[in-house]
Enzyme design. Structure first.
Site, mmCIF file in Angstrom:
data_model
loop_
_atom_site.group_PDB
_atom_site.id
_atom_site.type_symbol
_atom_site.label_atom_id
_atom_site.label_comp_id
_atom_site.label_asym_id
_atom_site.label_seq_id
_atom_site.Cartn_x
_atom_site.Cartn_y
_atom_site.Cartn_z
ATOM 1 N N ILE A 29 0.831 -1.194 0.000
ATOM 2 C CA ILE A 29 0.000 0.000 0.000
ATOM 3 C C ILE A 29 0.871 1.253 0.000
ATOM 4 C CG2 ILE A 29 -1.712 1.321 1.292
ATOM 5 C CD1 ILE A 29 -2.860 -1.312 2.304
ATOM 6 N N SER A 172 -6.278 -0.244 11.078
ATOM 7 C CA SER A 172 -6.966 -1.515 10.878
ATOM 8 C C SER A 172 -7.867 -1.767 12.079
ATOM 9 C CB SER A 172 -5.954 -2.662 10.745
ATOM 10 O OG SER A 172 -6.618 -3.916 10.719
ATOM 11 N N TYR A 181 -1.342 -6.089 17.237
ATOM 12 C CA TYR A 181 -1.478 -5.253 16.039
ATOM 13 C C TYR A 181 -2.711 -4.364 16.148
ATOM 14 C CZ TYR A 181 -2.395 -4.048 11.136
ATOM 15 O OH TYR A 181 -2.666 -3.382 9.964
#
Length: 270
Positions: A29, A172, A181
């Protein structure tokens, strides 16, 4: 920290400078965003960290940084690639120093697309993994935003209510089975949205973008098929999809969008 500079076209002072983190793979990305901004008239400094890719299942891509830098130069951008370990608290200041010295001006847009992402859940996450995720995804992002804010100067001709600086962070909402994460990305969200208010007096906007499921080589076939079924448009996102939104947010036309968490996921179910 090492630097790879590619041959650049003649200096073009009118081109603003974007600093993009996490541009380590040509299909990523970050690389997609770098290409889009270069095509839109930005000079681009970007960071990468080969040891991270090397320990992931996809492995490091030999020569990726130099290849991406060459692409950007061919699009008309002056560019510099900076290898930086963002677990080091001193790295953000050095990255800004390198970008400004090599490209000859201040950074106008900061795009945070770096990440530490190693799957583990509530019961099997180690303290070391938890700390490393927060060091890269949260602390480094805060330090980069802080460094940007300390250095940013509003153009003298800029009128009241006009924003020229840009911060865009990629996030995310994947937390289950990916606890450190997801939790560290949640902290990143709060840091970035705070910047929308705390840096407003400088003429800086700050937004968070959730790209949704983008397959950059990390998905299994079963996961890919399940995610496609859960997306109304019947496909996964691409780096180009994310890049178009980031490009708009960084443009003069995007200045009224500020302090938002934007989902660019094709309507994918949570």
């Amino acid at each position: 920290m090492t630097t790879t500079a590619q041959p650049s076209p003649a200096p073009a002072p009118s081109r603003p400078i974007a600093l993009i983190t996490g541009v380590g793979r040509s299909i990523g990305i970050g690389a997609g965003i770098a290409r889009r901004l270069a095509a839109s008239g930005w000079d681009v400094a970007f960071t990468y960290w080969t040891p991270y890719d090397r320990r992931m299942e996809w492995g490091a891509e030999p020569g990726a940084a130099a290849s991406i830098a060459q692409e950007l130069a061919e699009a008309g951008a002056r560019t510099v690639a900076i290898e930086a370990d963002l677990t080091d608290p001193d790295a953000p200041a050095r990255v800004f120093d390198e970008a400004e010295q090599r490209l000859g001006g201040p950074v106008t847009a900061l795009v945070l697309s770096h990440a530490e992402s190693v799957d583990s859940g509530l019961l099997d996450t180690t303290v070391e993994a938890f700390d490393r995720h927060f060091a890269v995804n949260s602390r480094a992002s805060w330090l980069l935003i802080r460094e940007y804010g300390l250095r940013f100067r509003t153009a003298p001709e800029t009128g009241s209510g006009t924003a020229t600086g840009r911060i865009v962070a990629l996030t995310s909402d994947h937390t289950v089975g990916n606890l450190p994460y997801g939790a560290s990305k949640g902290a990143l969200d709060r840091i970035t949205l705070a910047a929308a208010h705390e840096l407003a007096h400088l003429g800086v906007t700050a937004n968070v973008v959730n790209p949704g499921p983008v397959d950059t080589g990390w998905m299994s076939d079963d996961l890919r098929e399940a995610l496609v079924r859960g997306t109304p448009l019947g496909r996964l996102g691409t780096p180009r999809d994310t890049a178009h939104l980031v490009d708009f947010l960084c443009s003069p036309e995007g200045q009224w969008i500020n302090g938002q968490l934007l989902k660019s996921n094709g309507g994918a179910a949570a």
